[in-house]
Every structure is written in structure tokens, then in C-alpha cells.
Design a protein around this motif. Structure first.
Motif, PDB file in Angstrom:
ATOM      1  N   HIS A 129      -6.222  25.410 112.273  1.00 52.37           N
ATOM      2  CA  HIS A 129      -6.789  24.288 111.519  1.00 52.37           C
ATOM      3  C   HIS A 129      -5.881  23.064 111.609  1.00 52.37           C
ATOM      4  CE1 HIS A 129      -9.005  27.523 109.098  1.00 52.37           C
ATOM      5  NE2 HIS A 129      -9.928  26.857 109.770  1.00 52.37           N
ATOM      6  N   TRP A 130      -4.559  23.310 111.555  1.00 52.15           N
ATOM      7  CA  TRP A 130      -3.609  22.202 111.614  1.00 52.15           C
ATOM      8  C   TRP A 130      -3.703  21.472 112.962  1.00 52.15           C
ATOM      9  CZ3 TRP A 130      -1.012  18.750 109.205  1.00 52.15           C
ATOM     10  CH2 TRP A 130       0.001  18.040 109.858  1.00 52.15           C
ATOM     11  N   GLU A 131      -3.651  22.234 114.060  1.00 56.05           N
ATOM     12  CA  GLU A 131      -3.756  21.616 115.381  1.00 56.05           C
ATOM     13  C   GLU A 131      -5.098  20.909 115.542  1.00 56.05           C
ATOM     14  OE1 GLU A 131      -2.832  24.306 118.561  1.00 56.05           O
ATOM     15  OE2 GLU A 131      -0.893  24.826 117.691  1.00 56.05           O
ATOM     16  N   GLY A 132      -6.140  21.493 114.985  1.00 61.51           N
ATOM     17  CA  GLY A 132      -7.461  20.871 115.053  1.00 61.51           C
ATOM     18  C   GLY A 132      -7.481  19.509 114.386  1.00 61.51           C
ATOM     19  N   LEU A 133      -6.868  19.415 113.204  1.00 63.73           N
ATOM     20  CA  LEU A 133      -6.837  18.143 112.494  1.00 63.73           C
ATOM     21  C   LEU A 133      -6.064  17.090 113.287  1.00 63.73           C
ATOM     22  CD1 LEU A 133      -7.462  16.511 109.891  1.00 63.73           C
ATOM     23  CD2 LEU A 133      -5.250  17.308 109.013  1.00 63.73           C
ATOM     24  N   ASN A 184       2.772   7.790 116.187  1.00 69.66           N
ATOM     25  CA  ASN A 184       3.066   7.518 114.784  1.00 69.66           C
ATOM     26  C   ASN A 184       2.130   8.246 113.835  1.00 69.66           C
ATOM     27  OD1 ASN A 184       5.351   5.370 114.427  1.00 69.66           O
ATOM     28  ND2 ASN A 184       4.231   4.782 116.255  1.00 69.66           N
ATOM     29  N   LEU A 185       0.904   8.481 114.274  1.00 67.04           N
ATOM     30  CA  LEU A 185      -0.023   9.271 113.469  1.00 67.04           C
ATOM     31  C   LEU A 185       0.498  10.694 113.325  1.00 67.04           C
ATOM     32  CD1 LEU A 185      -2.750   9.223 111.984  1.00 67.04           C
ATOM     33  CD2 LEU A 185      -3.842   9.823 114.148  1.00 67.04           C
ATOM     34  N   ALA A 186       1.059  11.243 114.396  1.00 63.50           N
ATOM     35  CA  ALA A 186       1.628  12.593 114.353  1.00 63.50           C
ATOM     36  C   ALA A 186       2.793  12.651 113.367  1.00 63.50           C
ATOM     37  CB  ALA A 186       2.095  13.016 115.739  1.00 63.50           C
ATOM     38  N   ILE A 187       3.631  11.619 113.349  1.00 62.39           N
ATOM     39  CA  ILE A 187       4.753  11.559 112.398  1.00 62.39           C
ATOM     40  C   ILE A 187       4.226  11.510 110.968  1.00 62.39           C
ATOM     41  CG2 ILE A 187       6.659  10.113 111.578  1.00 62.39           C
ATOM     42  CD1 ILE A 187       6.987   9.211 114.565  1.00 62.39           C
ATOM     43  N   LEU A 204       1.311  12.577 109.813  1.00 65.77           N
ATOM     44  CA  LEU A 204       0.698  13.848 109.431  1.00 65.77           C
ATOM     45  C   LEU A 204       1.743  14.935 109.212  1.00 65.77           C
ATOM     46  CD1 LEU A 204      -2.353  13.819 111.875  1.00 65.77           C
ATOM     47  CD2 LEU A 204      -2.411  13.465 109.397  1.00 65.77           C
ATOM     48  N   LYS A 205       2.807  14.918 110.014  1.00 64.64           N
ATOM     49  CA  LYS A 205       3.847  15.931 109.891  1.00 64.64           C
ATOM     50  C   LYS A 205       4.467  15.926 108.492  1.00 64.64           C
ATOM     51  CE  LYS A 205       7.894  17.683 112.327  1.00 64.64           C
ATOM     52  NZ  LYS A 205       8.889  17.424 113.379  1.00 64.64           N
ATOM     53  N   GLY A 206       4.472  14.761 107.869  1.00 62.93           N
ATOM     54  CA  GLY A 206       5.021  14.658 106.517  1.00 62.93           C
ATOM     55  C   GLY A 206       4.212  15.402 105.472  1.00 62.93           C
ATOM     56  N   LEU A 207       3.003  15.811 105.814  1.00 62.56           N
ATOM     57  CA  LEU A 207       2.142  16.545 104.883  1.00 62.56           C
ATOM     58  C   LEU A 207       2.390  18.059 104.949  1.00 62.56           C
ATOM     59  CD1 LEU A 207      -1.275  14.756 105.537  1.00 62.56           C
ATOM     60  CD2 LEU A 207       0.477  14.159 103.862  1.00 62.56           C
ATOM     61  N   LYS A 208       3.082  18.497 105.997  1.00 67.57           N
ATOM     62  CA  LYS A 208       3.246  19.939 106.209  1.00 67.57           C
ATOM     63  C   LYS A 208       4.289  20.519 105.246  1.00 67.57           C
ATOM     64  CE  LYS A 208       2.785  22.243 109.962  1.00 67.57           C
ATOM     65  NZ  LYS A 208       3.036  22.855 111.274  1.00 67.57           N
ATOM     66  N   ARG A 209       4.005  21.728 104.835  1.00 64.27           N
ATOM     67  CA  ARG A 209       4.963  22.469 104.016  1.00 64.27           C
ATOM     68  C   ARG A 209       6.061  22.986 104.919  1.00 64.27           C
ATOM     69  NH1 ARG A 209       4.394  24.579  99.119  1.00 64.27           N
ATOM     70  NH2 ARG A 209       2.114  24.348  99.150  1.00 64.27           N
ATOM     71  N   HIS A 210       7.299  22.714 104.560  1.00 63.74           N
ATOM     72  CA  HIS A 210       8.432  23.155 105.385  1.00 63.74           C
ATOM     73  C   HIS A 210       8.839  24.556 104.938  1.00 63.74           C
ATOM     74  CE1 HIS A 210       8.728  19.247 107.177  1.00 63.74           C
ATOM     75  NE2 HIS A 210       8.754  18.696 105.987  1.00 63.74           N
TER      76      HIS A 210
END
Length: 197
Positions: A84-88, A184-187, A189-195
């Protein structure tokens, strides 16, 4: 008899949309003359006003058709993604990259906003926000994202993608702008991920 009439009405609409789509893509909305367009379609100006109430209505119909095609392409990307993450991420990246395609760039991202106003209020964009909210909910449920409000975050993400696409379409170097937006969109979105530790 009624069925034949319905088919004729649909055929007329399709001819007008096809002629307008070709003209808007090649000449642009402002330089498309309605009498020339209807002649090319083998129809009358009256048919245009009967079905679309004028040039603006025809542009809305063309954008609606293109948007449906864009949505189908994006849905396939989401369906074929490994997660789902890669899809988004892939779906949003593909959306902004569509601003490089000449027809989409001119009709949807240049002429559309100039004629129809703020695209964030278009029905297609509001549908994108709802779809994004659903995708975020799935990602929260599976533990991929930090605790966030998907209803509030969805318009922020969709708005970023839309603004990126508009920036690309209006850039002096759209190809370079597209690369910058995708990175920059990838950066963002990455901020939304749970580490995970």
C-alpha cells in the motif's frame, strides 16, 4: 426508436468531445474557434450548445474524459504495487509526471485552471482527496504511518501533488521541474512513515 435516438445523442456528444480534445490539445482553448470545431466534427454549432451549452462546457467534458483516463492509469499503478505504501508513493509520483504529457499539460493543467478556476475545487480533485484519505487509513491500520488524521492529511497530500503538477506544467523546463517535484514529494511522504527500531 428511443434507443436509436439515445445512440445518436451519445454519438454526437462523442464526436464533439473528440474534436474538441484534438483542437484544445493542438491549438489550445483560447485559439480554438467553435465554428471550425463543429465543421471538423461534421456537426452544427446548435448541436454544441444543445449538448454542452458552449465552449466552456465542452472543455469540462474533455477534462472529465481525460481525468477518467488518468484515474484508470493511477488505479492500475496502485493495484500492481508491492505494498500500500509503495502504491501511494508511485501513484502520486505518476500523477505529477503526467503534467509532462503534452495533452494533459495543456488541457488539464494550463487551460483548465485558466478557464474553470481553482482545480482543487473540481469534482475530480475532491474525489482524489477522498481516495487518498482511504489509502491513508489503510496505511495507519497496518502500522505503516504515524498517528495522523487521514481526513486532514488527505487534502494536504493531494494539494501538494496538484500544486506540483501545476508548477511542472508552467515551468520553463518541465522535465527538470518534474524530477524535482518527484524527489521532494518522496521526502514529504517519508515524513509520514512510522520509524521502526
Amino acid at each position: 426508436m428511443g434507443r436509436r435516438r439515445t445512440e445518436m445523442i451519445e454519438e454526437t456528444r462523442e464526436k464533439l468531445i473528440a474534436a474538441a480534445r484534438s483542437a484544445f490539445a493542438s491549438r489550445g482553448y483560447a485559439d480554438t474557434v467553435m465554428d471550425e470545431l463543429t465543421n471538423e466534427a461534421g456537426l452544427t454549432r446548435g448541436a454544441l450548445y444543445h449538448h454542452f451549452d458552449g465552449k466552456r462546457g465542452l472543455l469540462e467534458a474533455v477534462i472529465g474524459q481525460i481525468d477518467d483516463e488518468m484515474t484508470q492509469r493511477l488505479d492500475r499503478i496502485m493495484d500492481e504495487a508491492d505494498s500500500h505504501w509503495e502504491g501511494l508513493v508511485e501513484e502520486l509520483s505518476a500523477y505529477v509526471e503526467m503534467a509532462l504529457e503534452p495533452e494533459i499539460q495543456r488541457i488539464v493543467f494550463l487551460d483548465g485552471p485558466a478557464v474553470l478556476g481553482n482545480p482543487s475545487r473540481w469534482p475530480s480533485q475532491l474525489a482524489c482527496v477522498r481516495t487518498t484519505a482511504v489509502a491513508l487509513e489503510k496505511l495507519i491500520d497496518e502500522g505503516t504511518l504515524v498517528d495522523l488524521d487521514p481526513t486532514a492529511m488527505a487534502p494536504l497530500i493531494s494539494g501538494a501533488a496538484l500544486s506540483g503538477a501545476l508548477w511542472i506544467a508552467n515551468a520553463d523546463d518541465p522535465t527538470q521541474a518534474s524530477k524535482q517535484v518527484v524527489q521532494n514529494l518522496a521526502i514529504l511522504l517519508k515524513g509520514l512513515k512510522r520509524h521502526t527500531t
